[in-house]
Write an enzyme that holds these catalytic residues in place. Structure first.
Site, PDB file in Angstrom:
ATOM      1  CB  CYS A  12      -0.886  -0.051   1.217  1.00  0.00           C
ATOM      2  SG  CYS A  12       0.196   0.185   2.857  1.00  0.00           S
ATOM      3  CG  ASP A  30       0.021   3.076   4.069  1.00  0.00           C
ATOM      4  OD1 ASP A  30      -0.045   4.499   3.608  1.00  0.00           O
ATOM      5  OD2 ASP A  30      -1.055   2.694   4.174  1.00  0.00           O
ATOM      6  CB  CYS A  77      -5.002   2.296   6.781  1.00  0.00           C
ATOM      7  SG  CYS A  77      -4.477   0.758   7.240  1.00  0.00           S
ATOM      8  CB  CYS A  92      -2.461  -2.871   8.165  1.00  0.00           C
ATOM      9  SG  CYS A  92      -3.402  -2.784   6.664  1.00  0.00           S
TER      10      CYS A  92
HETATM   11 FE1  FES Z   1      -1.404   0.370   4.050  1.00  0.00          FE
HETATM   12 FE2  FES Z   1      -3.110  -0.554   5.860  1.00  0.00          FE
HETATM   13  S1  FES Z   1      -3.433  -0.133   4.093  1.00  0.00           S
HETATM   14  S2  FES Z   1      -0.989  -0.012   6.391  1.00  0.00           S
END
Ligand code: FES
Length: 125
Positions: free
Chosen positions: A35, A37, A60, A104
């Site tokens: 993702c 992140d 997220c 995540c």
């Molecule tokens: Fe990226 Fe949850 S979607 S950490």
């Protein structure tokens, strides 16, 4: 059934241990290839015990809840126990995450392990 457990919602809405430790003994930063992140963990370690831990994330809601719970699980714990922390333990403590959100919680586990490695490599120097 609700998508997220009450514990996930609680830790998402009131995350524990958010922030920075300026004089951290170990810092871990990881990105999630899936993702994009990012998660950063700061550890303050004294006498083999996690005295303090803080996190910052561009993740997220599930990542926020996972890191909040993960920091609660390792605070005050000896490093031997922290080394064993898995994302499974974190998701269990949160009463579960939806399957497509499990990655995540891996971010929190990896950032903590990364911070530990940073701490140990600094000790060797
Ligand atoms: Fe990226 Fe949850 S979607 S950490």
């Amino acid at each position: 059934m609700a998508l997220y457990s009450e514990k996930v919602m609680d830790h998402f809405l009131n995350p524990r241990n958010v922030g920075v430790i300026e004089d951290a003994d170990g810092i871990g930063e990881v990105g999630n290839a899936k993702c994009g992140d990012i998660m950063k963990i700061y550890l303050k370690i004294d006498n083999g015990i996690v005295e303090d831990v803080k996190f910052e994330t561009f993740g997220c809601g599930s990542a926020i809840a996972s890191s909040s719970m993960a920091t609660e699980l390792i605070k005050g714990k000896p490093l031997d126990e922290v080394k064993e922390l898995t994302n499974k333990a974190v998701t269990e403590a949160l009463d579960g995450l939806p399957a497509h959100k499990l990655h995540c919680s891996v971010l929190a586990e990896e950032a903590i392990q990364n911070a530990l490695e940073d701490y140990f490599s600094k000790q060797e120097k």
